[in-house]
Write a protein that holds these residues in place. Sequence first.
Motif, PDB file in Angstrom:
ATOM      1  N   SER A   1       0.860  -1.289   0.086  1.00 27.71           N
ATOM      2  CA  SER A   1       0.120   0.233  -0.122  1.00 27.71           C
ATOM      3  C   SER A   1       0.827   1.356  -0.096  1.00 27.71           C
ATOM      4  O   SER A   1       0.531   2.286  -0.796  1.00 27.71           O
ATOM      5  N   GLN A   2       1.772   1.211   0.857  1.00 30.05           N
ATOM      6  CA  GLN A   2       2.976   2.249   0.924  1.00 30.05           C
ATOM      7  C   GLN A   2       3.292   2.751  -0.316  1.00 30.05           C
ATOM      8  O   GLN A   2       3.546   3.700  -1.056  1.00 30.05           O
ATOM      9  N   ARG A   3       3.919   1.435  -1.323  1.00 32.98           N
ATOM     10  CA  ARG A   3       4.562   1.801  -2.354  1.00 32.98           C
ATOM     11  C   ARG A   3       3.830   2.275  -3.496  1.00 32.98           C
ATOM     12  O   ARG A   3       4.149   2.984  -4.396  1.00 32.98           O
ATOM     13  N   ASP A   4       2.319   1.564  -3.687  1.00 33.28           N
ATOM     14  CA  ASP A   4       1.707   2.153  -4.431  1.00 33.28           C
ATOM     15  C   ASP A   4       1.324   3.718  -4.482  1.00 33.28           C
ATOM     16  O   ASP A   4       1.058   4.204  -5.470  1.00 33.28           O
ATOM     17  N   SER A   5       1.163   3.913  -3.211  1.00 30.98           N
ATOM     18  CA  SER A   5       1.068   5.535  -2.935  1.00 30.98           C
ATOM     19  C   SER A   5       2.042   6.322  -3.337  1.00 30.98           C
ATOM     20  O   SER A   5       1.875   7.342  -4.021  1.00 30.98           O
ATOM     21  N   GLU A   6       3.274   5.861  -3.186  1.00 30.63           N
ATOM     22  CA  GLU A   6       4.503   6.470  -3.666  1.00 30.63           C
ATOM     23  C   GLU A   6       4.689   6.586  -5.260  1.00 30.63           C
ATOM     24  O   GLU A   6       5.008   7.455  -5.685  1.00 30.63           O
ATOM     25  N   HIS A   7       4.364   5.304  -5.854  1.00 30.23           N
ATOM     26  CA  HIS A   7       4.314   5.442  -7.191  1.00 30.23           C
ATOM     27  C   HIS A   7       3.302   6.202  -7.748  1.00 30.23           C
ATOM     28  O   HIS A   7       3.303   6.897  -8.925  1.00 30.23           O
ATOM     29  N   ALA A   8       2.101   6.332  -7.087  1.00 29.74           N
ATOM     30  CA  ALA A   8       1.093   7.469  -7.454  1.00 29.74           C
ATOM     31  C   ALA A   8       1.219   8.844  -7.380  1.00 29.74           C
ATOM     32  O   ALA A   8       1.190   9.484  -8.532  1.00 29.74           O
ATOM     33  N   LEU A   9       2.136   8.963  -6.544  1.00 34.57           N
ATOM     34  CA  LEU A   9       2.596  10.413  -6.278  1.00 34.57           C
ATOM     35  C   LEU A   9       3.812  10.757  -7.219  1.00 34.57           C
ATOM     36  O   LEU A   9       3.854  11.684  -7.644  1.00 34.57           O
ATOM     37  N   ILE A  10       4.394   9.889  -7.663  1.00 29.94           N
ATOM     38  CA  ILE A  10       5.571  10.047  -8.487  1.00 29.94           C
ATOM     39  C   ILE A  10       4.888  10.195  -9.968  1.00 29.94           C
ATOM     40  O   ILE A  10       5.329  11.174 -10.606  1.00 29.94           O
ATOM     41  N   GLU A  11       3.966   9.593 -10.316  1.00 31.61           N
ATOM     42  CA  GLU A  11       3.289   9.539 -11.511  1.00 31.61           C
ATOM     43  C   GLU A  11       2.618  11.025 -11.614  1.00 31.61           C
ATOM     44  O   GLU A  11       2.573  11.619 -12.683  1.00 31.61           O
TER      45      GLU A  11
END
Length: 241
Positions: free
Chosen positions: A82-92
């Motif tokens: 969940s943390q990784r998905d949130s970080e990837h979403a913020l990066i995109e």
Amino acid sequence: MTGSAPEGTHVDEPHAPGLAQRLNWLRAGVLGANDGIVSTAAVVVGVAGATSEVMPVFLAGSAALVGGAISMALGEYVSVSSQRDSEHALIEKERGELRADPEGELAELVGLYKKQGLSPETAATVAAELTAKNALKAHLSAELNIDQDDVVSPWNAALASLIAFTIGALLPMATILLVPHPTRIPATFVAVLLALAVTGYVAAWIGGARRGRAVVRTLIGGAVALGATFLVGTLFGTTVA
């Protein structure tokens, strides 16, 4: 300057690449070991309080070890995913904003550096140079404190938790199974509390907290858990008898 630290940094400071990854699996490992020690010890001590036979203790401890290790690994995987998905979403999201409005993003970066105390001229220079080098990295660092090359891995956390839980659980299992009956419960208490002192110290070291307070807190929690389950097991064994 000695060692392999980057220029302008100290050897004993955490500037090396992949720091988030290492802290992630180290945190998962410490928590997994602590849970493995406490939960498995609570089970085997509770059963040992109800019976002097070895096989029920072994079976209960084995079930606690296997179930707990899998549960910890799954929990870490889901949480870190969940943390990784949130970080990837913020990066995109940030990458899209840079494509849509590069000038506005540059002005935003200048404003962020000014808020950090830089003069308008210095902030503009720093923002321009960092944008020219790697605009996305500059914005992720200044706005979100994210390193796109150091996003945490759920697999690493799950594996570290699984292994650490298993190792932690083996300590009370081995103690209570190998020590003779009259002293096996006191010996398990001592072994568990010593191990918890180590995990409490390491956890405090990772988080930069006060070591003594963390060790005491961990010891109290472990002692309460062991005492409660031993009491329940003793009462149950007395009732059955």
